[in-house]
Design an enzyme around this catalytic site. Structure first.
Site: not given
Length: 308
Positions: A145-147
């Site tokens: 998720v995200s980075a």
């Protein structure tokens, strides 16, 4: 967008979270992996159904900024899912010495290639777990998720011989262009170059909130375009359906199919969702229980896509 990521990361401090939920009988394990690129800790979970000698799927799960491996386990519920559905999961932990905000350093060129930097560390952790447990080589997957979503995309590009399929939540296309000046097809071409002789169609599932102020929602279509180019299909969805979580969020589910009709890319655009983990625990800053269950949906997708 990168400046905004740093601003949001700084604003959202880590909070205390409960221990990951899982049924009694399984085993939590911890380890450290080191190579010339550095040292990373990890923890994981082996379900009670595991039997040495009987191959079991393996999932590599990558946390986002201001998180760690334990926090992502709590947020996503992957250990509980592993116990319920019979697979091993490992959570590599980014070092705060490598990035004070706990982000995977996806934006550094050294971390975008096989055998270099953080991809080599994550692949090393994957192989270390494989050496300790009986893992089904055709069912090794990666999610983030995200980075961690950006890095999980990088892992699927750099190690397609290891990872059967990938799940990208609020991530970015390969060689992420935060200004979106390059086309997804250019990203796909670069991905194919990186894959080299290992190039193959890698199934991917993508989740993105339409109200995300950290990652522009259009990025999800860029990821789909990258993989469509790699997979040799067009970037126009073959199916476009609406869904609704009971008492929760609505979403659009897009499916991109091969010439034979097989699902290669699936994309969930979640109405009104921000920079969150869909269906994630309320106990986390990044949890959105009203969203579709990204963890369960991802595992369903993975089960349908073993490595050829």
């Amino acid at each position: 967008m990168f400046a905004l990521v740093l601003a949001v990361s700084a604003a959202l401090a880590s909070i205390a979270v409960p221990a990951p939920a899982h049924a009694a009988g399984g085993t939590v394990f911890y380890g450290v992996y080191a190579n010339l690129a550095g040292v990373r800790d990890y923890h994981g979970y082996v379900p009670s159904s595991y039997r040495p000698g009987t191959p079991m799927p393996l999932l590599v799960a990558l946390h986002g900024c201001t998180e760690n491996d334990v926090g992502f386990d709590v947020l996503s519920g992957w250990s509980a899912e592993a116990e319920a559905r019979g697979f091993i999961v490992v959570f590599p932990d980014q070092s705060n010495l490598a990035n004070p905000a706990g982000c995977w350093n996806w934006f550094l060129p050294t971390n975008q290639h096989r055998g270099w930097g953080e991809p080599s560390l994550i692949a090393g952790i994957t192989n270390q777990v494989r050496s300790q447990y009986t893992v089904d080589a055709r069912r090794i997957y990666t999610t983030g998720v995200s980075a961690g979503g950006v890095m999980t995309n990088i892992m699927a590009v750099t190690y397609p011989d290891i990872f059967a399929a990938t799940s990208i939540l609020a991530g970015c296309e390969y060689e992420c262009d935060v200004l979106q000046l390059r086309t997804p097809q250019q990203s796909g071409r670069d991905a194919l170059t990186e894959m080299g002789s290992r190039a193959r169609a890698v199934p991917a599932i993508i989740f993105q909130g339409t109200a995300d102020i950290v990652v522009p929602p259009s990025t999800a279509y860029r990821i789909a375009g990258q993989w469509a180019y790699v997979d040799g299909i067009d970037a126009v969805a073959d199916d476009n359906t609406r869904g609704q979580v009971p008492n929760g969020r609505s979403y659009t589910h897009l499916t991109y199919r091969s010439a034979t009709g097989a699902s290669l890319i699936e994309q969930y655009m979640i109405d009104g969702a921000g920079h969150v983990y869909p269906g994630g625990c309320w106990c986390s800053l990044y949890g959105d229980p009203s969203g579709p269950d990204a963890t369960g949906i991802t595992w369903d997708f993975f089960l349908a896509h073993p490595k050829p």
